[in-house]
Design a protein around this motif. Sequence first.
Motif, mmCIF file in Angstrom:
data_model
loop_
_atom_site.group_PDB
_atom_site.id
_atom_site.type_symbol
_atom_site.label_atom_id
_atom_site.label_comp_id
_atom_site.label_asym_id
_atom_site.label_seq_id
_atom_site.Cartn_x
_atom_site.Cartn_y
_atom_site.Cartn_z
ATOM 1 N N ARG A 1 -3.229 39.875 -4.485
ATOM 2 C CA ARG A 1 -2.603 38.818 -5.269
ATOM 3 C C ARG A 1 -1.653 38.050 -4.373
ATOM 4 N NH1 ARG A 1 0.490 40.670 -9.129
ATOM 5 N NH2 ARG A 1 0.641 42.630 -8.002
ATOM 6 N N THR A 2 -2.054 36.836 -4.033
ATOM 7 C CA THR A 2 -1.279 36.080 -3.053
ATOM 8 C C THR A 2 -0.522 34.923 -3.685
ATOM 9 O OG1 THR A 2 -3.341 34.922 -2.587
ATOM 10 C CG2 THR A 2 -2.691 36.647 -1.069
ATOM 11 N N GLU B 1 -2.413 29.248 -10.571
ATOM 12 C CA GLU B 1 -1.824 28.181 -9.756
ATOM 13 C C GLU B 1 -2.835 27.073 -9.571
ATOM 14 O OE1 GLU B 1 0.022 28.933 -5.906
ATOM 15 O OE2 GLU B 1 1.140 30.561 -6.870
ATOM 16 N N HIS C 1 -3.045 27.371 -1.551
ATOM 17 C CA HIS C 1 -4.319 27.791 -2.146
ATOM 18 C C HIS C 1 -5.132 26.528 -2.441
ATOM 19 C CE1 HIS C 1 -2.745 31.851 -2.662
ATOM 20 N NE2 HIS C 1 -1.615 31.281 -3.050
ATOM 21 N N THR D 1 -5.340 29.520 -7.735
ATOM 22 C CA THR D 1 -5.475 30.961 -7.879
ATOM 23 C C THR D 1 -6.119 31.272 -9.222
ATOM 24 O OG1 THR D 1 -3.305 31.162 -8.886
ATOM 25 C CG2 THR D 1 -3.412 31.445 -6.505
ATOM 26 N N ASN D 2 -6.663 32.473 -9.324
ATOM 27 C CA ASN D 2 -7.332 32.856 -10.572
ATOM 28 C C ASN D 2 -6.328 33.450 -11.568
ATOM 29 O OD1 ASN D 2 -6.818 35.432 -9.763
ATOM 30 N ND2 ASN D 2 -8.943 36.001 -9.403
ATOM 31 N N GLY E 1 -3.772 35.681 -9.911
ATOM 32 C CA GLY E 1 -3.099 35.222 -8.705
ATOM 33 C C GLY E 1 -3.847 35.485 -7.416
ATOM 34 N N GLN E 2 -5.169 35.718 -7.494
ATOM 35 C CA GLN E 2 -5.956 35.849 -6.274
ATOM 36 C C GLN E 2 -6.467 34.467 -5.862
ATOM 37 O OE1 GLN E 2 -8.716 38.573 -8.016
ATOM 38 N NE2 GLN E 2 -7.598 40.394 -7.332
ATOM 39 N N ASP E 3 -6.625 34.290 -4.551
ATOM 40 C CA ASP E 3 -7.031 32.994 -4.019
ATOM 41 C C ASP E 3 -8.502 32.713 -4.357
ATOM 42 O OD1 ASP E 3 -6.605 30.651 -2.359
ATOM 43 O OD2 ASP E 3 -7.984 31.629 -0.964
#
Lengths: 575, 271
Positions: free
Chosen positions: B38-39, B44, B50, B54-55, B58-60
């Motif tokens: 989770r970046t 986002e 990104h 982000t999903n 919060g993953q790219d």
Amino acid sequence: MSTQPLCISRKQVLNLLLTSALLAACSAPGQPTEPAEPAATQAPATAAVATEAPPPLATATSVPPTATAEPISLRVATITDETTLQPYTYVSGYPGWNMLSLVYDTLFILDTNSQPKPWVATGDQVSADGLVHTLTLRDDVRWHDGQPLTSADVKFAYEFYQANNHGRWTLPVRDIVSIEAPDDTTVIITLPAPDPSFPTRLLADVPIIPRHVWEGVTDPKTFENALGSGPFLLAEYEPEQFYRFTANPDYFAGKPGVAELLMPIIKDPTTVFAALKSGEIHATTRELAPELVAEFKADPTRRVLSGPGYATTLLQFNNERAPWDQAEVRQAVALAIDTRMLVDTVLLGLGTPGNPGWLHPAQPFHDPAIAATYDVERAKTLLDELGYTDTDGDGVREAAGQPMAPVLLVQANNPGRIRAAELIAAAMQEIGIAVTVSAEEGTSLTAKVWPDFDVAKGRDFDWTMFGWSAPVQIDPLRMATLVDSDVRYGTVNIGGYRSAEADALTAQLRVTTDPEAQIELVRKLEATIARDLPFVMLWYADLNYAFDPAVYDGWVFQMGQGVFNKLSFLPGVTP
Amino acid sequence: MRPGRLTTPNVAGLVLLAALALLALAAEWVAPYDPAERTGAPFEKPGPAHWLGTNDIGQDILSEVIFGARISLQIGVLAAALSVALGTTVGLLAGFFRGALGVVLMRLVDMVLVIPFAPLMILLAAYLGQSVWNLIVVIGLVTWARPARVIRAQVLTLTGQEFVLAARALGAGPLRIIATHIFPGIASLAMAQFVLAASSAILVEAGLSFLGLGDPTQKSWGTILFYAQARNAFLSGAWVWWVLPPGLMITASVLAFALVGHSPHPSAART
């Protein structure tokens, strides 16, 4: 969520079948599916005291502003087909029971705090030994065909449920010793033992059916008649398409706030919310997904009603399988899970992090001293102290020679829980436990975790994501069902947790009717659960509902349960 | 596809396929982040950190799409291999042994061909359970009949040829005839079938995963779409960066395989 979970999952497969083009199809995996809700609800302790003369129903003499305008035809999309909508054919716990409650009445009703209050009955006088309940009925309640609702109907209904098995109604009435109807407005119910949960579990839950319609019915599951006494009449039902209700203008508690209630059945969440945005529907029984809340709140023509939800999401251990049978190991796992982060990530902050003692922190019974701790270092120390260290240097600890590598089952149709499972797996890696997340279809997961919905049949899993619907939480006394090691009482103790201390507390709870004593016992039980952690409470998701206030604004939030309830359609009525 | 005589579409397809394969192999170096980490904050919007946002946790998304090539191509290739291996075997046997065995096999092929494809696949996926390997097996088991039929037709033509009759007259056994005379004659056809099967397998994987019948813990393009749909990307406007990129990747890979399999001689590649 349902009384017939197997049917639901078949239906889901069927749904998928019906989608002809694979890519064009939109299935509906977003809805949190609560596992079958065990038969009945029980009562908060405050309800156990004999109710004095009830506050009179605020009949709608003060005419609400909407009453002067055109008669309102309200369109509320619902998410399931509840078939012919009588007590033996409705399908789901929510929203099926709630729809049923528009047509049928109960002797008590849950108020906005989800506490049982007199409704068709004006009071419940309990004998000193707690066994005999004398209920007085209102004399102005009529069935939709004009016949009066009398004590004979109540006696008939409860005895009918005794004789004709139903997953939800039969259990609460099964052990009743006798039901008498000495006159038209008096019902005397004798119980085999004092039951503090009687008002919630039975009086506010089990619908009364008309004797003159149901007498002689031998196969209630095929009987097609939804004549009740509630605020709405079921006027039309088109399978898989819609329900149309019309207001009962002579309803004893006042005229419903809408003249017509049209409920189209829309299963796909995207379609529902798109329809709500465009104004095709005015509200829905489906909760708003967290990512849509801000959007609907920003729309000046829509309103969002929010509140705490009592539906739970938890990480359930198999308490019979080593090393998870050790409380210290479970404590270490709980210490390494940041429930605040889970709520912030999966629910975008729209929820309450889990109380390790089970009860929602907004519950009056909850002991505020009990709270979760997030401390990864302590989790590691705890496991080190047990001697469960990584002996072969692969990053995974060994317990009794076996790597600590549980399989975490998760419901494949529940994206939120899958995400949470992935986050938990990542957190476990930190403390040297290698979790494999395995998404399984509902039926096959249940077969491993809760075969035949009967905890006596054992279990075959390591860890699983799980959750219980609101009724399990509404009644704090029902905590016993989660932890009692006797399968007769611990009907939802799916992890096989076994503790003499917890059993002693639940045994006391069963016979305690004094509210103060009940609170004390519940808090002791909370402390026991928070220490032993048969499961880790992860979160309670908030409930958010969006609607169009220009068409109808009478929605009432019922604590922990949402806005789709009888009271939402009875403006100005407070039970 | 005829070796040595590549058409322009073939070359274009090979280039596109090579690019996708390279992307899949070099995902670690190309992707800006680990797609499992989770970046960022959930949901986002696209920004300098990104590029595709982000999903839901919060993953790219860009990294997910790049790593998704791995799972999707892997499933496509393996499922197609299984499908064509089965189809070729059945086609060879049915074409060569035209007695009872051939009849039984071809009736089986007819049966599999008339079973409604999508519902069967959905049922199998639902009942076998959710894993990448089950998905491969399911796709393979449902799609082998078409190659079998095409290959049998070619085998029938070949077995009537003089060189096969000659071999037979000289006393060659069936296995030897199949291995040295028939198989070389159908290899290029099997290759063409493989390419077609791979493109449809990628599409089917995406479809099943989107419906939640794949393995939701694996980051394939279909799974990205599953979460986008489940978390209401179509309502919130996030579909532009959450749905379109994996969708375009699916299109690109299906197109690549279709172009590679493209042939100026309709009889060779069409089914």
